[in-house]
Design an enzyme around this catalytic site. Sequence first.
Site, PDB file in Angstrom:
ATOM      1  N   SER A  14      29.534  31.308 -29.965  1.00 19.68           N
ATOM      2  CA  SER A  14      28.672  31.127 -28.798  1.00 19.68           C
ATOM      3  C   SER A  14      27.527  30.192 -29.193  1.00 19.68           C
ATOM      4  O   SER A  14      26.907  30.381 -30.242  1.00 19.68           O
ATOM      5  CB  SER A  14      28.113  32.487 -28.370  1.00 19.68           C
ATOM      6  OG  SER A  14      27.255  32.337 -27.274  1.00 19.68           O
ATOM      7  N   GLY A  15      27.297  29.171 -28.410  1.00 23.61           N
ATOM      8  CA  GLY A  15      26.221  28.226 -28.702  1.00 23.61           C
ATOM      9  C   GLY A  15      26.619  27.059 -29.593  1.00 23.61           C
ATOM     10  O   GLY A  15      25.797  26.196 -29.889  1.00 23.61           O
ATOM     11  N   LYS A  18      30.965  24.287 -27.268  1.00 20.92           N
ATOM     12  CA  LYS A  18      32.293  24.200 -26.645  1.00 20.92           C
ATOM     13  C   LYS A  18      32.224  23.734 -25.200  1.00 20.92           C
ATOM     14  O   LYS A  18      32.914  22.789 -24.810  1.00 20.92           O
ATOM     15  CB  LYS A  18      33.001  25.563 -26.683  1.00 20.92           C
ATOM     16  CG  LYS A  18      33.283  26.121 -28.035  1.00 20.92           C
ATOM     17  CD  LYS A  18      33.918  27.498 -27.969  1.00 20.92           C
ATOM     18  CE  LYS A  18      33.064  28.528 -27.277  1.00 20.92           C
ATOM     19  NZ  LYS A  18      31.757  28.789 -27.868  1.00 20.92           N
ATOM     20  N   SER A  86      37.389  32.789 -28.434  1.00 17.37           N
ATOM     21  CA  SER A  86      38.684  33.149 -29.036  1.00 17.37           C
ATOM     22  C   SER A  86      38.554  33.358 -30.542  1.00 17.37           C
ATOM     23  O   SER A  86      39.027  32.545 -31.322  1.00 17.37           O
ATOM     24  CB  SER A  86      39.769  32.124 -28.694  1.00 17.37           C
ATOM     25  OG  SER A  86      39.346  30.792 -28.778  1.00 17.37           O
TER      26      SER A  86
END
Length: 176
Positions: A14-15, A18, A86
């Site tokens: 996260s961060g 993406k 994922s």
Amino acid sequence: MEQRGVTVWFTGLSGAGKTTISQVVAERLRSQGYPLEVLDGDIVRTNLTKGLGFSKEDRDENIRRIGFVSHLLTRNGVIVIVSAISPYRAIREEVRARVGSFVEVFVNAPLAVCEERDVKGLYKRARSGEIKQFTGISDPYEPPANPEIECRTDLEDLEESVEKVLSALKEGGYIS
């Protein structure tokens, strides 16, 4: 010439960047007229996989469902852009095998950088114990063993990362 479908799978913490990279790649491909769908992890969780939690089993099922949709679209000539943490390597490999035409993009940034970028305050909440099973803090992230592309978002700018993805799609014969 018939359009070849492909799933471009952005994975990372996260961060890491993406969504940012995948959005620009999608805009560029759309502007060139390619048939395209974007499956963003946050949006998918509120629709396709609503009700799933964050246990390993639920995370794997979430990725399987995204992979199933990706497979259907890819086999019909659509470029599918997936942006999802994922975290587990085995399920990503399962999806790769199912989809076939699959390009894995490891969006790599050190945990400290991801925490600095955290506009939603998720890492802070995870470190305080408010969020359980948070990838990178209390739950593992397994980096890809051999991604087709690695974007080091702490070392390269957005344009460099986008160009890496577009170049790989050209080299793979998915775009001209």
